[in-house]
Design a protein around this motif. Structure first.
Motif, PDB file in Angstrom:
ATOM      1  N   GLN A 181      22.055   2.932  40.230  1.00 25.05           N
ATOM      2  CA  GLN A 181      22.297   4.359  40.066  1.00 25.05           C
ATOM      3  C   GLN A 181      23.766   4.644  40.346  1.00 25.05           C
ATOM      4  O   GLN A 181      24.279   4.340  41.417  1.00 25.05           O
ATOM      5  N   THR A 182      24.473   5.221  39.370  1.00 29.35           N
ATOM      6  CA  THR A 182      25.881   5.550  39.492  1.00 29.35           C
ATOM      7  C   THR A 182      26.052   7.055  39.328  1.00 29.35           C
ATOM      8  O   THR A 182      25.116   7.754  38.905  1.00 29.35           O
ATOM      9  N   PRO A 207      29.578   6.064  46.253  1.00 32.83           N
ATOM     10  CA  PRO A 207      28.185   5.787  46.620  1.00 32.83           C
ATOM     11  C   PRO A 207      27.363   5.380  45.393  1.00 32.83           C
ATOM     12  O   PRO A 207      27.311   6.108  44.401  1.00 32.83           O
ATOM     13  N   LEU A 208      26.729   4.210  45.480  1.00 29.92           N
ATOM     14  CA  LEU A 208      25.860   3.691  44.431  1.00 29.92           C
ATOM     15  C   LEU A 208      24.532   3.295  45.070  1.00 29.92           C
ATOM     16  O   LEU A 208      24.409   3.231  46.288  1.00 29.92           O
ATOM     17  N   SER A 209      23.547   3.000  44.228  1.00 35.82           N
ATOM     18  CA  SER A 209      22.245   2.604  44.762  1.00 35.82           C
ATOM     19  C   SER A 209      21.610   1.556  43.859  1.00 35.82           C
ATOM     20  O   SER A 209      21.459   1.769  42.652  1.00 35.82           O
ATOM     21  N   THR A 211      18.231  -0.803  43.031  1.00 36.52           N
ATOM     22  CA  THR A 211      16.787  -0.855  43.225  1.00 36.52           C
ATOM     23  C   THR A 211      16.252  -2.129  42.584  1.00 36.52           C
ATOM     24  O   THR A 211      16.499  -2.396  41.399  1.00 36.52           O
ATOM     25  N   PRO A 234      17.499  -5.251  50.393  1.00 40.17           N
ATOM     26  CA  PRO A 234      16.870  -3.950  50.120  1.00 40.17           C
ATOM     27  C   PRO A 234      15.757  -3.596  51.099  1.00 40.17           C
ATOM     28  O   PRO A 234      15.169  -4.474  51.744  1.00 40.17           O
ATOM     29  N   ASP A 235      15.482  -2.304  51.178  1.00 42.37           N
ATOM     30  CA  ASP A 235      14.360  -1.825  51.975  1.00 42.37           C
ATOM     31  C   ASP A 235      13.077  -2.484  51.456  1.00 42.37           C
ATOM     32  O   ASP A 235      12.772  -2.407  50.259  1.00 42.37           O
ATOM     33  N   VAL A 240      15.043  -0.327  47.607  1.00 41.99           N
ATOM     34  CA  VAL A 240      16.311   0.381  47.399  1.00 41.99           C
ATOM     35  C   VAL A 240      17.369  -0.130  48.370  1.00 41.99           C
ATOM     36  O   VAL A 240      17.083  -0.373  49.553  1.00 41.99           O
ATOM     37  N   PRO A 242      21.339   1.157  49.236  1.00 41.51           N
ATOM     38  CA  PRO A 242      22.570   1.929  49.007  1.00 41.51           C
ATOM     39  C   PRO A 242      23.789   1.020  49.181  1.00 41.51           C
ATOM     40  O   PRO A 242      23.844   0.223  50.124  1.00 41.51           O
ATOM     41  N   VAL A 243      24.778   1.142  48.291  1.00 41.39           N
ATOM     42  CA  VAL A 243      25.988   0.323  48.376  1.00 41.39           C
ATOM     43  C   VAL A 243      27.212   1.186  48.102  1.00 41.39           C
ATOM     44  O   VAL A 243      27.132   2.218  47.440  1.00 41.39           O
ATOM     45  N   ASN A 244      28.344   0.726  48.610  1.00 43.18           N
ATOM     46  CA  ASN A 244      29.630   1.371  48.366  1.00 43.18           C
ATOM     47  C   ASN A 244      30.680   0.276  48.497  1.00 43.18           C
ATOM     48  O   ASN A 244      30.938  -0.207  49.597  1.00 43.18           O
TER      49      ASN A 244
END
Length: 333
Positions: A181-182, A207-209, A211, A234-235, A240, A242-244
């Motif tokens: 996700q961007t 912030p990106l995500s 999955t 990931p969880d 998921v 979250p990455v940056n």
């Protein structure tokens, strides 16, 4: 912000002699342009501000100046600096900054003119009118920040022993769907035959995500166990992460393991032939212990083989141990 590099100078026309009451014309000073320019720099954190340190100038960036007199081009030098001279004042001029391969423009006008990035981030254009002040002025305020697009990814693997670490011999899982996700939308890819995936051309400091989908018959392994380069991130409930990122990053892994079931029946082997013959009754209520065959010798060794779980036979002498990672086990009654 204007940086004056030299003091004002007087323009002088000499050798004029006038008689009393006479008028002299035709002595023109003429118009002289000013200088403008500044820096194109590597904006490592993509914040549109010259932070100094490792954020250095970028050579070889083309800058184009359009004035009523024509179009002029230059390139930034080894330090990322550029200069145009004899630029007219009091009229509209346009600067256009190019980019470099693999770079995009920083956000515009994030701080004062001395340290910000001035061009439109999409077009690279600055339109301005230089004020009429003094032809000795150097307008050192037109900067551009560029930052590199990055790659991120790594591996999805079969965590055979469900310990949350990529151990030698544990293979990748192909065909796992990974989504990113961007700010501009959702990207999707699948792991290759070795379980590797990659997303390229991603912005820094954003912030990106990620999955990770769960492969059929698998379940998520433990997360954040041991070194980040070889753990699962990931969880485990949602998949998921979250990455940056601020550099190319290949440490975003996901481990899955395939739960196994171990069990069967305990019966009274009346003739001691090792076969469940007709009429030999089932043994309900037998206490069964399950051990991990720690040393892999296929023989139960007290104090070495680790106890995993216990159960009791029922419903015809049957017992079952579920949700087991792959490996060698021993049942003891």
């Amino acid at each position: 912000y204007m940086n004056i590099l030299s003091s004002a100078k007087l323009k002088v026309i000499s050798g004029i002699t006038l008689a009393s009451g006479a008028t002299a014309t035709g002595y023109n000073f003429g118009e002289q342009g000013v200088a403008l320019g500044d820096l194109v720099w590597s904006d490592l954190n993509a914040n549109g501000i010259q932070d100094g340190g490792a954020e250095v100038g970028l050579p070889g960036v083309t800058v184009t100046l359009q004035t009523p007199a024509g179009i002029f081009n230059t390139q930034t030098d080894a330090s990322g600096l550029y200069t145009f001279t004899d630029v007219p004042v009091g009229t509209v001029i346009t600067l256009t900054f190019s980019t470099l391969p693999g770079y995009v423009r920083s956000p515009q006008d994030q701080t004062g003119d001395a340290l910000d990035s001035d061009p439109n981030a999409a077009t690279g254009v600055v339109i301005t009118v230089l004020p009429v002040i003094d032809d000795t002025m150097f307008y050192r305020e037109y900067d551009q920040g560029l930052y590199q697009l990055l790659s991120l990814g790594d591996r999805v693997w079969n965590d055979l022993n469900a310990n949350g670490q990529q151990d030698p011999g544990e293979p990748g899982i192909p065909g796992v769907t990974v989504t990113l996700q961007t700010p501009t939308g959702l990207l999707t890819t699948q792991t290759d035959v070795n379980g590797i995936y990659t997303f390229t051309n991603q912005p820094v400091n954003t912030p990106l995500s990620l999955t990770f989908s769960t492969p059929t018959y698998y379940t998520s392994t433990l997360t954040n166990i041991g070194p980040d380069a070889t753990d699962s991130d990931p969880d485990p409930m949602t998949g998921v992460l979250p990455v940056n990122v601020t550099t190319n990053t290949n440490t975003f892994d996901a481990g899955f393991w395939r739960p196994m079931t171990f069990g069967n029946q305990v019966w009274f082997d009346l003739n001691n032939n090792g076969v469940a013959d007709g009429g030999e009754g089932a043994a309900n209520g037998v206490f069964v212990e399950l051990y991990r065959d720690t040393n892999g010798d296929g023989v139960f060794t007290p104090g070495i083989d680790a106890l995993v779980s216990t159960t009791t036979t029922s419903n015809g002498g049957y017992y079952s141990f579920t949700e087991l990672p792959a490996g060698g086990y021993l049942a003891v009654i």
